[in-house]
Design a protein around this motif. Structure first.
Motif, mmCIF file in Angstrom:
data_model
loop_
_atom_site.group_PDB
_atom_site.id
_atom_site.type_symbol
_atom_site.label_atom_id
_atom_site.label_comp_id
_atom_site.label_asym_id
_atom_site.label_seq_id
_atom_site.Cartn_x
_atom_site.Cartn_y
_atom_site.Cartn_z
ATOM 1 N N LYS A 1 31.783 34.445 43.342
ATOM 2 C CA LYS A 1 33.119 34.641 42.777
ATOM 3 C C LYS A 1 33.034 35.311 41.412
ATOM 4 C CE LYS A 1 35.181 30.687 45.173
ATOM 5 N NZ LYS A 1 35.777 29.333 45.018
ATOM 6 N N GLU A 2 32.038 34.919 40.621
ATOM 7 C CA GLU A 2 31.847 35.527 39.301
ATOM 8 C C GLU A 2 31.484 36.999 39.429
ATOM 9 O OE1 GLU A 2 28.876 33.094 37.512
ATOM 10 O OE2 GLU A 2 30.233 31.405 37.161
ATOM 11 N N MET A 3 30.666 37.333 40.427
ATOM 12 C CA MET A 3 30.283 38.724 40.636
ATOM 13 C C MET A 3 31.480 39.565 41.080
ATOM 14 S SD MET A 3 27.190 39.187 39.732
ATOM 15 C CE MET A 3 27.680 38.060 38.424
ATOM 16 N N LEU A 4 32.325 39.007 41.930
ATOM 17 C CA LEU A 4 33.538 39.723 42.321
ATOM 18 C C LEU A 4 34.438 39.964 41.117
ATOM 19 C CD1 LEU A 4 34.634 38.150 45.739
ATOM 20 C CD2 LEU A 4 33.777 40.460 45.330
ATOM 21 N N SER A 5 34.542 38.957 40.253
ATOM 22 C CA SER A 5 35.330 39.115 39.034
ATOM 23 C C SER A 5 34.730 40.180 38.129
ATOM 24 C CB SER A 5 35.430 37.780 38.295
ATOM 25 O OG SER A 5 36.177 37.907 37.112
ATOM 26 N N GLU A 6 33.398 40.205 38.050
ATOM 27 C CA GLU A 6 32.686 41.160 37.195
ATOM 28 C C GLU A 6 32.984 42.595 37.603
ATOM 29 O OE1 GLU A 6 29.682 41.941 34.108
ATOM 30 O OE2 GLU A 6 31.008 40.283 34.587
ATOM 31 N N VAL A 7 33.136 42.825 38.906
ATOM 32 C CA VAL A 7 33.385 44.189 39.377
ATOM 33 C C VAL A 7 34.874 44.443 39.645
ATOM 34 C CG1 VAL A 7 31.074 44.378 40.360
ATOM 35 C CG2 VAL A 7 32.975 43.638 41.824
ATOM 36 N N GLY A 8 35.725 43.524 39.188
ATOM 37 C CA GLY A 8 37.162 43.743 39.281
ATOM 38 C C GLY A 8 37.773 43.514 40.648
ATOM 39 N N LEU A 9 37.122 42.682 41.470
ATOM 40 C CA LEU A 9 37.617 42.451 42.828
ATOM 41 C C LEU A 9 37.953 40.983 43.084
ATOM 42 C CD1 LEU A 9 35.206 44.742 44.898
ATOM 43 C CD2 LEU A 9 37.595 45.197 44.298
ATOM 44 N N ALA A 10 38.222 40.219 42.040
ATOM 45 C CA ALA A 10 38.511 38.786 42.199
ATOM 46 C C ALA A 10 39.705 38.561 43.118
ATOM 47 C CB ALA A 10 38.760 38.150 40.835
ATOM 48 N N ASP A 11 40.680 39.448 43.081
ATOM 49 C CA ASP A 11 41.893 39.272 43.892
ATOM 50 C C ASP A 11 41.695 39.679 45.350
ATOM 51 O OD1 ASP A 11 43.235 38.378 41.648
ATOM 52 O OD2 ASP A 11 44.100 40.340 41.180
ATOM 53 N N PHE A 12 40.500 40.195 45.673
ATOM 54 C CA PHE A 12 40.233 40.660 47.030
ATOM 55 C C PHE A 12 39.174 39.804 47.730
ATOM 56 C CE2 PHE A 12 41.870 44.200 44.624
ATOM 57 C CZ PHE A 12 42.742 44.833 45.496
ATOM 58 N N ALA A 13 38.920 38.613 47.220
ATOM 59 C CA ALA A 13 37.860 37.756 47.760
ATOM 60 C C ALA A 13 38.051 37.452 49.238
ATOM 61 C CB ALA A 13 37.777 36.451 46.961
#
Length: 238
Positions: free
Chosen positions: A104-116
């Motif tokens: 989840k942190e990595m998705l947030s890091e690349v700006g994709l937290a809302d697309f998990a």
């Protein structure tokens, strides 16, 4: 004095009697962003495959300062699994809570937290490459290898991704090796650019990362001139 993370010494590779690489010599230092640039078929991707230990050299040595160095590769083809959610692509469906949180942190890091909970097929080309980058970063690599990861993107998305990748690698102090045939991309993203021609490295120059457009253009022109006109003998450092 800073020691190299990785050193290539007199590296060669032969496929079926044909010389693909010969006398490749260079070092990569911790935290550097290096670009290997040159025309298609010159040996750039072969060097990456040897460093990634996907193949073994025919001659010479590839030496890591730490044999346990974690290496990850990001290819031009994102290699995402379409039946998994984006979060599952990054976590590899791990049930470990720590791993799930890191994904989840990595998705947030690349700006994709809302697309998990979305799927790769619902993402744009640039978003897919960011997802592939998140997956590569999941293992906390000490060396990140980028094999023309932006080649399939349109010009505007490619430019945005160049800045994005360079920034995130700098933020995480990642040692990075980029393979590209795009001279402007190499100059724009790298601390140091190495020209590979006819199976060997023939030239080195400082990159123009974080420099103005005119400086990037000047560095690009110098590198392009080497690619088009320099003989493939031994590496020159300029």
């Amino acid at each position: 004095m800073l020691k190299p993370l990785l050193t290539l010494e007199q590296v060669g590779k032969i496929y079926g009697g044909k010389v693909a690489l010969h006398d490749v010599n260079f070092a990569i230092y911790p935290g550097e962003f290096i670009a290997l640039v040159g025309m298609s078929g010159g040996g750039k991707s072969t060097i990456l495959r040897l460093i990634a230990q996907l193949e073994a050299p025919t001659a010479g040595d590839i030496k890591f300062a730490d044999p346990n160095t974690t290496v990850r590769v990001m290819f031009q083809n994102d290699r995402l699994l379409p039946w998994m959610t984006n979060l599952e692509n990054v976590s590899f469906k791990s049930k470990n809570k720590t791993q799930q949180q890191r994904a989840k942190e990595m998705l947030s890091e690349v700006g994709l937290a809302d697309f998990a909970d979305s799927y790769p097929g619902q993402l744009s080309g640039g978003q897919k490459q960011r997802l592939a980058l998140a997956r590569a970063l999941m293992a906390q690599p000490q060396l990140l290898l980028l094999d023309e990861p932006l080649g399939a993107l349109d010009a505007l998305t490619r430019r945005k991704m160049q800045t994005f990748i360079a920034d995130i690698c700098a933020k995480q102090h990642l040692t990075t090796l980029l393979i590209t045939h795009d001279v402007d991309e190499a100059a724009r993203m790298a601390d140091r650019v190495i020209v590979v021609k006819d199976g060997t490295n023939v030239y080195e120059a400082d990159g123009a990362k974080n420099q103005d457009t005119a400086t990037i253009a000047t560095v690009s022109e110098r590198i392009l001139n080497v690619i088009l006109h320099a003989p493939a003998t031994a590496a020159g450092v300029h």
